[in-house]
Design a protein around this motif. Structure first.
Motif, PDB file in Angstrom:
ATOM      1  N   LEU A 186     -32.982   3.218 -34.997  1.00 35.51           N
ATOM      2  CA  LEU A 186     -32.969   2.463 -36.202  1.00 35.51           C
ATOM      3  C   LEU A 186     -31.152   2.360 -37.329  1.00 35.51           C
ATOM      4  CD1 LEU A 186     -36.404   3.153 -37.746  1.00 35.51           C
ATOM      5  CD2 LEU A 186     -35.464   1.002 -36.626  1.00 35.51           C
ATOM      6  N   VAL A 187     -30.789   1.572 -37.522  1.00 38.70           N
ATOM      7  CA  VAL A 187     -29.701   2.007 -38.621  1.00 38.70           C
ATOM      8  C   VAL A 187     -29.550   1.562 -39.751  1.00 38.70           C
ATOM      9  CG1 VAL A 187     -27.366   1.295 -38.091  1.00 38.70           C
ATOM     10  CG2 VAL A 187     -28.104   0.861 -36.089  1.00 38.70           C
ATOM     11  N   THR A 188     -29.474   2.559 -40.756  1.00 41.92           N
ATOM     12  CA  THR A 188     -29.497   3.001 -42.159  1.00 41.92           C
ATOM     13  C   THR A 188     -27.930   2.131 -42.501  1.00 41.92           C
ATOM     14  OG1 THR A 188     -31.147   3.426 -41.993  1.00 41.92           O
ATOM     15  CG2 THR A 188     -30.513   3.800 -44.521  1.00 41.92           C
ATOM     16  N   ILE A 189     -27.748   1.251 -43.267  1.00 44.03           N
ATOM     17  CA  ILE A 189     -25.952   1.147 -44.026  1.00 44.03           C
ATOM     18  C   ILE A 189     -26.299   1.384 -45.175  1.00 44.03           C
ATOM     19  CG2 ILE A 189     -24.221  -0.445 -44.315  1.00 44.03           C
ATOM     20  CD1 ILE A 189     -25.178  -1.675 -41.088  1.00 44.03           C
ATOM     21  N   SER A 190     -25.840   2.279 -45.783  1.00 44.21           N
ATOM     22  CA  SER A 190     -26.169   2.330 -47.304  1.00 44.21           C
ATOM     23  C   SER A 190     -24.899   1.558 -48.276  1.00 44.21           C
ATOM     24  CB  SER A 190     -25.963   3.540 -48.083  1.00 44.21           C
ATOM     25  OG  SER A 190     -24.726   4.271 -47.251  1.00 44.21           O
ATOM     26  N   SER A 191     -24.074   1.240 -47.519  1.00 40.21           N
ATOM     27  CA  SER A 191     -22.981  -0.306 -48.188  1.00 40.21           C
ATOM     28  C   SER A 191     -22.320  -0.203 -47.320  1.00 40.21           C
ATOM     29  CB  SER A 191     -22.297   1.704 -49.319  1.00 40.21           C
ATOM     30  OG  SER A 191     -20.728   0.453 -50.747  1.00 40.21           O
ATOM     31  N   ALA A 192     -22.415  -1.473 -47.546  1.00 40.38           N
ATOM     32  CA  ALA A 192     -21.539  -2.354 -46.655  1.00 40.38           C
ATOM     33  C   ALA A 192     -20.221  -2.308 -47.380  1.00 40.38           C
ATOM     34  CB  ALA A 192     -21.800  -3.674 -46.718  1.00 40.38           C
ATOM     35  N   ARG A 193     -20.098  -2.190 -48.579  1.00 40.61           N
ATOM     36  CA  ARG A 193     -18.366  -2.463 -49.161  1.00 40.61           C
ATOM     37  C   ARG A 193     -17.190  -1.272 -48.193  1.00 40.61           C
ATOM     38  NH1 ARG A 193     -16.584  -0.008 -54.477  1.00 40.61           N
ATOM     39  NH2 ARG A 193     -14.517  -1.017 -54.563  1.00 40.61           N
ATOM     40  N   ASP A 199     -16.634  -5.273 -39.255  1.00 47.30           N
ATOM     41  CA  ASP A 199     -17.768  -5.466 -37.330  1.00 47.30           C
ATOM     42  C   ASP A 199     -18.530  -3.269 -37.394  1.00 47.30           C
ATOM     43  OD1 ASP A 199     -17.329  -8.140 -37.548  1.00 47.30           O
ATOM     44  OD2 ASP A 199     -14.813  -7.344 -36.064  1.00 47.30           O
ATOM     45  N   VAL A 200     -19.453  -4.203 -37.319  1.00 51.90           N
ATOM     46  CA  VAL A 200     -20.650  -2.722 -37.249  1.00 51.90           C
ATOM     47  C   VAL A 200     -21.327  -3.572 -36.249  1.00 51.90           C
ATOM     48  CG1 VAL A 200     -22.299  -1.698 -37.892  1.00 51.90           C
ATOM     49  CG2 VAL A 200     -21.074  -2.304 -40.147  1.00 51.90           C
ATOM     50  N   GLU A 201     -21.235  -2.347 -35.382  1.00 56.00           N
ATOM     51  CA  GLU A 201     -22.153  -2.152 -34.135  1.00 56.00           C
ATOM     52  C   GLU A 201     -22.869  -1.214 -33.191  1.00 56.00           C
ATOM     53  OE1 GLU A 201     -19.185  -3.280 -30.766  1.00 56.00           O
ATOM     54  OE2 GLU A 201     -17.691  -1.627 -31.242  1.00 56.00           O
ATOM     55  N   VAL A 241     -24.556   6.009 -30.084  1.00 58.19           N
ATOM     56  CA  VAL A 241     -23.502   5.704 -31.791  1.00 58.19           C
ATOM     57  C   VAL A 241     -24.101   4.843 -32.174  1.00 58.19           C
ATOM     58  CG1 VAL A 241     -21.025   5.629 -32.209  1.00 58.19           C
ATOM     59  CG2 VAL A 241     -21.977   7.134 -29.904  1.00 58.19           C
ATOM     60  N   ALA A 242     -23.262   4.650 -34.154  1.00 56.70           N
ATOM     61  CA  ALA A 242     -23.419   3.299 -34.301  1.00 56.70           C
ATOM     62  C   ALA A 242     -22.214   3.883 -35.410  1.00 56.70           C
ATOM     63  CB  ALA A 242     -24.506   3.920 -35.822  1.00 56.70           C
ATOM     64  N   ARG A 243     -20.941   2.490 -35.204  1.00 58.85           N
ATOM     65  CA  ARG A 243     -19.565   2.576 -35.583  1.00 58.85           C
ATOM     66  C   ARG A 243     -19.236   1.485 -36.132  1.00 58.85           C
ATOM     67  NH1 ARG A 243     -16.313   2.172 -30.210  1.00 58.85           N
ATOM     68  NH2 ARG A 243     -16.909   0.346 -29.069  1.00 58.85           N
ATOM     69  N   GLY A 244     -18.769   1.424 -37.497  1.00 62.05           N
ATOM     70  CA  GLY A 244     -18.558   0.065 -38.384  1.00 62.05           C
ATOM     71  C   GLY A 244     -17.409   0.610 -39.138  1.00 62.05           C
ATOM     72  N   ARG A 245     -16.333  -0.589 -38.689  1.00 63.93           N
ATOM     73  CA  ARG A 245     -14.547  -0.958 -38.311  1.00 63.93           C
ATOM     74  C   ARG A 245     -14.438  -0.583 -40.847  1.00 63.93           C
ATOM     75  NH1 ARG A 245     -13.993   0.872 -34.020  1.00 63.93           N
ATOM     76  NH2 ARG A 245     -13.667  -0.463 -32.211  1.00 63.93           N
ATOM     77  N   ARG A 246     -13.508   0.350 -40.698  1.00 66.23           N
ATOM     78  CA  ARG A 246     -13.234  -0.305 -42.190  1.00 66.23           C
ATOM     79  C   ARG A 246     -11.531  -0.058 -42.434  1.00 66.23           C
ATOM     80  NH1 ARG A 246     -16.136   5.032 -44.587  1.00 66.23           N
ATOM     81  NH2 ARG A 246     -15.099   6.280 -43.647  1.00 66.23           N
ATOM     82  N   ARG A 247     -11.248  -1.179 -43.284  1.00 64.48           N
ATOM     83  CA  ARG A 247     -10.356  -1.355 -43.689  1.00 64.48           C
ATOM     84  C   ARG A 247      -9.155  -0.268 -44.083  1.00 64.48           C
ATOM     85  NH1 ARG A 247     -13.489  -5.953 -43.731  1.00 64.48           N
ATOM     86  NH2 ARG A 247     -13.560  -6.368 -46.061  1.00 64.48           N
ATOM     87  N   ARG A 248      -8.030   0.119 -44.017  1.00 69.25           N
ATOM     88  CA  ARG A 248      -7.374   0.939 -44.196  1.00 69.25           C
ATOM     89  C   ARG A 248      -7.984   2.501 -44.322  1.00 69.25           C
ATOM     90  NH1 ARG A 248      -5.365  -2.925 -49.034  1.00 69.25           N
ATOM     91  NH2 ARG A 248      -3.897  -3.957 -47.236  1.00 69.25           N
ATOM     92  N   ARG A 249      -8.742   2.889 -43.650  1.00 69.08           N
ATOM     93  CA  ARG A 249      -9.373   4.123 -44.195  1.00 69.08           C
ATOM     94  C   ARG A 249      -9.640   4.592 -42.066  1.00 69.08           C
ATOM     95  NH1 ARG A 249     -13.272   3.975 -48.622  1.00 69.08           N
ATOM     96  NH2 ARG A 249     -14.471   4.170 -47.170  1.00 69.08           N
ATOM     97  N   LEU A 250     -10.125   5.619 -41.939  1.00 71.62           N
ATOM     98  CA  LEU A 250     -11.247   5.885 -40.470  1.00 71.62           C
ATOM     99  C   LEU A 250     -12.800   4.803 -40.659  1.00 71.62           C
ATOM    100  CD1 LEU A 250     -10.493   9.897 -40.519  1.00 71.62           C
ATOM    101  CD2 LEU A 250      -9.168   7.865 -39.258  1.00 71.62           C
ATOM    102  N   ASP A 251     -12.544   5.069 -39.051  1.00 70.39           N
ATOM    103  CA  ASP A 251     -13.735   4.466 -38.853  1.00 70.39           C
ATOM    104  C   ASP A 251     -15.285   4.632 -39.748  1.00 70.39           C
ATOM    105  OD1 ASP A 251     -12.819   1.930 -38.319  1.00 70.39           O
ATOM    106  OD2 ASP A 251     -12.706   2.101 -35.305  1.00 70.39           O
ATOM    107  N   ALA A 252     -16.181   4.130 -39.892  1.00 68.10           N
ATOM    108  CA  ALA A 252     -17.466   5.039 -40.260  1.00 68.10           C
ATOM    109  C   ALA A 252     -18.281   5.253 -38.548  1.00 68.10           C
ATOM    110  CB  ALA A 252     -18.883   4.636 -41.259  1.00 68.10           C
ATOM    111  N   GLN A 253     -18.489   6.537 -38.370  1.00 70.40           N
ATOM    112  CA  GLN A 253     -19.282   6.730 -37.702  1.00 70.40           C
ATOM    113  C   GLN A 253     -20.385   8.200 -37.224  1.00 70.40           C
ATOM    114  OE1 GLN A 253     -17.556   8.728 -33.109  1.00 70.40           O
ATOM    115  NE2 GLN A 253     -17.413   6.579 -33.645  1.00 70.40           N
ATOM    116  N   ALA A 254     -21.467   6.756 -36.593  1.00 72.92           N
ATOM    117  CA  ALA A 254     -22.858   8.425 -36.634  1.00 72.92           C
ATOM    118  C   ALA A 254     -23.237   8.788 -35.418  1.00 72.92           C
ATOM    119  CB  ALA A 254     -23.782   8.018 -37.478  1.00 72.92           C
TER     120      ALA A 254
END
Length: 117
Positions: free
Chosen positions: A10-17, A21-23, A96-109
């Motif tokens: 189960l993947v919870t994204i609290s804010s997509a702002r 891309d998320v995988e 592993v859940a990872r999301g690319r963020r613009r101009r910041r470190l990627d989010a990862q759990a």
């Protein structure tokens, strides 16, 4: 869990702002020791061990980049290695859940899981 079980994450994204891309992936990493030797100028032999790592298995699935909860299913292949912790060799499984963020470190759990023989 045994080698042929299906795994649901189960993947919870609290804010997509600002999230690109998320995988979600099922990843097995192999950690192993490598030994190297060298001889110094005085003829003495020295030995050292370093730990290296390699990907033993990985499978990635895209998920929607939207706030909320999503579920992803994986099947552990029958030929995949099982979890193991040793002195010179270890095999670690994670979801592993990872999301690319613009101009910041990627989010990862990450969440470790244990695969039985």
């Amino acid at each position: 869990m045994s080698n042929r079980e299906e795994l649901e994450a189960l993947v919870t994204i609290s804010s997509a702002r600002g999230l690109g891309d998320v995988e979600v992936g099922l990843v097995c990493t192999e950690f192993y020791d490598e030994e190297s030797s060298w001889t110094d100028g005085e003829g003495h032999t020295h030995t050292s061990r370093t730990t290296s790592e390699a990907t033993a298995h990985e499978a990635w699935l895209p998920v929607e980049s939207a706030a909320g909860v999503q579920n992803v299913r994986f099947t552990i292949p029958p030929e995949a290695p099982f979890s193991y912790r040793g002195n010179c060799l270890s095999l670690k499984w994670e979801v592993v859940a990872r999301g690319r963020r613009r101009r910041r470190l990627d989010a990862q759990a990450r969440r470790e899981l244990f695969v039985l023989p």
